[in-house]
Design a protein around this motif. Structure first.
Motif, PDB file in Angstrom:
ATOM      1  N   ILE A  29       0.731  -1.258  -0.020  1.00 52.42           N
ATOM      2  CA  ILE A  29       0.014  -0.052  -0.013  1.00 52.42           C
ATOM      3  C   ILE A  29       0.718   1.183  -0.027  1.00 52.42           C
ATOM      4  N   ALA A  30       1.911   1.259   0.861  1.00 58.23           N
ATOM      5  CA  ALA A  30       2.905   2.193   0.737  1.00 58.23           C
ATOM      6  C   ALA A  30       3.537   2.559  -0.446  1.00 58.23           C
ATOM      7  N   GLU A  31       3.934   1.418  -1.336  1.00 58.81           N
ATOM      8  CA  GLU A  31       4.527   1.456  -2.565  1.00 58.81           C
ATOM      9  C   GLU A  31       3.577   2.008  -3.639  1.00 58.81           C
ATOM     10  N   ARG A  32       2.309   1.810  -3.495  1.00 62.45           N
ATOM     11  CA  ARG A  32       1.316   2.317  -4.308  1.00 62.45           C
ATOM     12  C   ARG A  32       0.937   3.702  -4.048  1.00 62.45           C
ATOM     13  N   LEU A  33       1.248   4.299  -2.931  1.00 62.12           N
ATOM     14  CA  LEU A  33       1.186   5.682  -2.562  1.00 62.12           C
ATOM     15  C   LEU A  33       2.549   6.328  -3.319  1.00 62.12           C
ATOM     16  N   LEU A  34       3.637   5.960  -2.983  1.00 60.56           N
ATOM     17  CA  LEU A  34       4.860   6.416  -3.424  1.00 60.56           C
ATOM     18  C   LEU A  34       4.700   6.338  -4.948  1.00 60.56           C
ATOM     19  N   ALA A  35       3.943   5.489  -5.737  1.00 58.74           N
ATOM     20  CA  ALA A  35       4.149   5.469  -7.260  1.00 58.74           C
ATOM     21  C   ALA A  35       3.509   6.676  -7.738  1.00 58.74           C
ATOM     22  N   LEU A  36       2.471   7.325  -6.838  1.00 61.07           N
ATOM     23  CA  LEU A  36       1.829   8.455  -7.376  1.00 61.07           C
ATOM     24  C   LEU A  36       2.499   9.620  -7.808  1.00 61.07           C
ATOM     25  N   GLN A  55     -28.633  12.182 -12.596  1.00 59.24           N
ATOM     26  CA  GLN A  55     -27.591  12.584 -11.624  1.00 59.24           C
ATOM     27  C   GLN A  55     -26.351  12.852 -12.467  1.00 59.24           C
ATOM     28  N   GLU A  56     -25.702  14.087 -12.357  1.00 58.70           N
ATOM     29  CA  GLU A  56     -24.077  14.230 -12.745  1.00 58.70           C
ATOM     30  C   GLU A  56     -23.457  13.520 -12.075  1.00 58.70           C
ATOM     31  N   VAL A  57     -22.115  13.010 -12.528  1.00 61.86           N
ATOM     32  CA  VAL A  57     -21.058  12.499 -12.105  1.00 61.86           C
ATOM     33  C   VAL A  57     -19.778  13.065 -11.739  1.00 61.86           C
ATOM     34  N   GLU A  58     -19.099  13.326 -10.940  1.00 61.56           N
ATOM     35  CA  GLU A  58     -17.974  14.118 -10.450  1.00 61.56           C
ATOM     36  C   GLU A  58     -16.862  13.029 -10.601  1.00 61.56           C
ATOM     37  N   VAL A  59     -16.015  13.228 -11.290  1.00 56.81           N
ATOM     38  CA  VAL A  59     -14.863  12.245 -11.595  1.00 56.81           C
ATOM     39  C   VAL A  59     -13.403  12.901 -11.153  1.00 56.81           C
ATOM     40  N   LEU A  60     -12.644  12.176 -10.304  1.00 55.75           N
ATOM     41  CA  LEU A  60     -11.574  13.008  -9.989  1.00 55.75           C
ATOM     42  C   LEU A  60     -10.280  12.108 -10.275  1.00 55.75           C
ATOM     43  N   ALA A  61      -9.094  12.665 -10.791  1.00 54.39           N
ATOM     44  CA  ALA A  61      -7.944  12.018 -11.134  1.00 54.39           C
ATOM     45  C   ALA A  61      -6.737  12.800 -10.486  1.00 54.39           C
ATOM     46  N   VAL A  62      -5.494  12.354 -10.282  1.00 60.06           N
ATOM     47  CA  VAL A  62      -4.419  12.818  -9.737  1.00 60.06           C
ATOM     48  C   VAL A  62      -3.302  12.584 -10.471  1.00 60.06           C
ATOM     49  N   SER A  63      -2.418  13.557 -10.639  1.00 63.62           N
ATOM     50  CA  SER A  63      -1.058  13.390 -11.259  1.00 63.62           C
ATOM     51  C   SER A  63       0.015  13.913 -10.169  1.00 63.62           C
ATOM     52  N   TYR A 105       4.058  16.510  -4.224  1.00 63.84           N
ATOM     53  CA  TYR A 105       3.147  17.256  -4.492  1.00 63.84           C
ATOM     54  C   TYR A 105       2.029  16.451  -5.620  1.00 63.84           C
ATOM     55  N   LEU A 106       0.904  16.766  -5.341  1.00 62.35           N
ATOM     56  CA  LEU A 106      -0.130  15.970  -6.301  1.00 62.35           C
ATOM     57  C   LEU A 106      -1.164  16.994  -6.394  1.00 62.35           C
ATOM     58  N   THR A 107      -1.293  16.884  -7.912  1.00 64.24           N
ATOM     59  CA  THR A 107      -2.319  17.629  -8.473  1.00 64.24           C
ATOM     60  C   THR A 107      -3.622  16.919  -9.026  1.00 64.24           C
ATOM     61  N   TYR A 108      -4.741  17.447  -8.380  1.00 65.64           N
ATOM     62  CA  TYR A 108      -6.079  16.739  -8.677  1.00 65.64           C
ATOM     63  C   TYR A 108      -7.008  17.517  -9.800  1.00 65.64           C
ATOM     64  N   TRP A 109      -7.500  16.588 -10.604  1.00 65.51           N
ATOM     65  CA  TRP A 109      -8.242  16.981 -11.911  1.00 65.51           C
ATOM     66  C   TRP A 109      -9.892  16.650 -11.742  1.00 65.51           C
ATOM     67  N   ARG A 110     -10.586  17.567 -12.120  1.00 69.04           N
ATOM     68  CA  ARG A 110     -12.123  17.248 -11.838  1.00 69.04           C
ATOM     69  C   ARG A 110     -12.772  17.510 -13.133  1.00 69.04           C
ATOM     70  N   ALA A 111     -13.810  16.755 -13.294  1.00 68.76           N
ATOM     71  CA  ALA A 111     -14.677  16.919 -14.460  1.00 68.76           C
ATOM     72  C   ALA A 111     -15.908  16.060 -14.039  1.00 68.76           C
ATOM     73  N   LEU A 112     -17.134  16.796 -14.764  1.00 72.01           N
ATOM     74  CA  LEU A 112     -18.442  16.572 -14.374  1.00 72.01           C
ATOM     75  C   LEU A 112     -19.116  15.791 -15.806  1.00 72.01           C
TER      76      LEU A 112
END
Length: 623
Positions: A29-36, A55-63, A105-112
């Motif tokens: 799990i720690a390895e998975r977080l580090l891979a981000l 219902q509209e759907v919020e989608v989040l991604a992270v880079s 540092y993580l950047t979160y991206w959002r779309a509806l």
């Protein structure tokens, strides 16, 4: 059987007490977080988890900071097709940033995604553009799935397609009120008139359990109160456990015939019991015809069913550790179609009511969305139960992709609290309060004390029947569909830990001589199952803490804000001396006690309950 009542203390640190093949250890799990740090990822994070029409759907991604993106966009389809860069597109906003001690540092991206007016599947991909390429029509990188072990996949091996179903999702009514009995076919009952097994100490050998044996056991299971059978894999295979499938469309002749299965299902249905199959869609045997063909020719029709890192002998396999179980690719249309057609075959031709899906983290959510959509189109009451061994966050995200998940977090808590007793009741309540709220909008949950991949609860509890009864009473008075592993109800245990002798020790032969049974425990389980089946609020009611002090604990399952007639109170004393537990309820009727009947003293609007040491009891609120 040797006397193991004086069980040597098991070092908890060396045991994973609620595990299954595929369980993610903390380092992974720690390895998975580090891979981000260097990935663009979407871990199936949408809001709501199970959207309804309109219902509209919020989608989040992270880079991550090592993959700086200038822009991102979401591509989606609603006709079942693969969403490529020419699909409907929604620009994503840079929603916020965060910092993590491991990932940076993580950047979160959002779309509806716009609300869909009618039920159906929405399939999508998320593209990202690095600096200097933002004007290109084709993304530089597709966000990948980071659940399970998928975060380790790169390039074309990464899972980059996601999906969800728009529907009025609900758990089938029969599941909510079910009690499931988990049968390991080779070790449950033979076709002999008395169901007995020949002496065979070889743990890897076939011991001779059959489908006809299960049919002969139906009167016993009906008397126990079971409403659903979960049968371990029954397809042709080379091992006794049959998780190495050779043919998804046949029954292993050593278990019996297709006619035997048909008779079993028909007779079970006539008694009001459903039948689920343990299904293995994430890997096959290395001797499966599809895999042999893929190894022989790169242009074979089944070549893309598998992932070859270096053809023909280096390939993805179960946990990347078991070459005898090559993994099926989630994105292979041929492999997916084969599995779906097989599932529908068993439903249509044999009346199978659902599937326990082995190693659910081995496939993408897009894969499970397709399978669930197909099975529910065939039978709206079909039940897909995933063996998802991952973090609670990932388990919650299975809502709408599968109907339910096996509740491994609760299993661990029950084993710590009642078997090992290295958790206090305070720790248990803290976990339960947070976990129940966290999973409130997640999929259905099926609860259990043990299964075929872990040490039996009774063994872990030092063969204490009292501890098993307390844990069972807790399990059956909490939310979630309860599962009973074969033999638990008559005191079947182990001779040694599976860490020492292998997991076959948790799959010992079911004895069918009543003088080998703990009849008191059997009667307890019969009464417990009857209470569960006749008290709907145990499946639907809210839980409220009523008492917590030292080693004593009490909670109420209720349909109202205040205690009302018919509510169920469960009380525990995990100390080694009698304890008096006060609860703010005036009238109580004892439903079931794990030891001697508790003494009650009512004083106005309060009742003081005296419980024996290491015991528990359930009460119904009376007038």
């Amino acid at each position: 059987m040797p006397d193991i009542s004086e069980q040597t203390t098991i070092e908890v640190e060396t045991l994973n007490i609620a595990s299954a093949p595929g369980d993610l250890p903390v380092p992974a799990i720690a390895e998975r977080l580090l891979a981000l740090r260097h990935q663009f990822r979407h871990d199936n994070t949408i809001v709501p988890l199970a959207p309804r029409p309109g219902q509209e759907v919020e989608v989040l991604a992270v880079s991550g900071e090592a993959l700086p993106l200038e822009r991102a966009a979401l591509f989606y389809t609603t006709d079942g097709s693969q969403p490529e860069s020419n699909a409907a597109v929604i620009p994503m906003e840079r929603h916020h940033m965060s910092w993590d001690v491991q990932a940076g540092y993580l950047t979160y991206w959002r779309a509806l995604i716009p609300a869909q007016p009618t039920p159906g599947i929405v399939r999508y991909r998320i593209g990202g553009w690095t600096h200097g390429t933002a004007s290109s029509e084709t993304p530089d990188v597709w966000a990948q799935d980071g659940q399970g072990y998928a975060f380790r996949r790169t390039g074309t091996q990464a899972t980059t397609t996601f999906a969800f179903t728009v529907e009025e999702a609900s758990l089938p009514a029969w599941v909510q009120n079910a009690v499931i009995y988990h049968i390991f076919l080779d070790r449950f009952r033979t076709s002999k008139p008395d169901g007995s097994f020949d002496e065979n100490d070889d743990p890897q050998a076939l011991h001779g359990g059959t489908l006809r044996g299960v049919t002969e056991a139906l009167p016993y299971l009906q008397e126990l109160g079971i409403t659903c059978l979960w049968l371990s894999p029954l397809h042709p295979a080379e091992t006794y456990h049959r998780y190495d499938v050779l043919d998804y469309f046949d029954v292993d002749p050593r278990l019996g015939s297709k006619e035997d299965l048909k008779e079993l299902v028909e007779r079970a249905h006539a008694l009001g019991m459903r039948v689920m199959l343990d299904y293995v869609p994430s890997h096959t045997s290395w001797h499966h015809p599809a895999f042999l063909a893929a190894q022989q020719q790169r242009d074979a029709e089944t070549y893309d069913w598998y992932t070859f890192e270096q053809w023909p002998d280096q390939y993805r396999s179960f946990l990347d550790l078991v070459p005898t179980l090559p993994s099926l690719r989630s994105d292979s249309k041929g492999a997916r179609q084969h599995i779906i057609e097989s599932a529908l075959y068993w439903m249509r031709e044999f009346g199978i009511d659902g599937f326990r899906l082995d190693h659910a983290i081995g496939h993408s959510m897009d894969y499970w969305t397709d399978l669930r959509h197909a099975t529910h189109a065939t039978s709206p009451d079909a039940f897909l139960l995933g063996e998802a061994t991952d973090t609670p966050e990932t388990l919650r995200n299975y809502r709408g992709k599968l109907d339910g998940i096996l509740d491994f977090p609760l299993t661990s808590a029950l084993r710590h609290t009642f078997a090992l007793q290295d958790w206090s009741v305070q720790q248990f309540e803290q976990f339960l309060f947070a976990y129940e709220h966290f999973m409130a909008d997640g999929p259905g949950r099926a609860t259990f004390l043990d299964n075929h991949d872990m040490n039996r609860f009774l063994f872990l509890a030092g063969n204490s029947i009292e501890r098993l009864k307390m844990a069972a009473l807790c399990q059956f008075t909490l939310a979630g569909t309860p599962i009973l592993y074969y033999g638990t109800e008559i005191g079947l245990t182990q001779r040694a830990a599976i860490e020492q002798v292998g997991d076959a020790e948790a799959r010992r032969n079911m004895p069918w001589k009543r003088d080998e049974w703990n009849l008191d425990l059997l009667a307890f389980y019969q009464a417990l199952i009857q209470i569960r089946r006749t008290t709907p609020l145990l499946a639907h009611g809210k839980r409220r803490l009523l008492h917590l002090s030292d080693a004593c604990y009490a909670y109420l399952r209720s349909g109202e804000e205040q205690p009302a007639e018919g509510d169920v109170l469960t009380v525990f004393n995990l100390s080694d001396s009698p304890r008096e537990i006060p609860v703010p309820i005036a009238q109580l009727r004892c439903l079931l006690a794990t030891a001697e009947t508790p003494k009650l003293h009512c004083d106005g609007q309060e009742t003081r309950i005296t419980l024996a040491p290491q015991s528990a009891a359930a009460f119904q609120v009376a007038r």
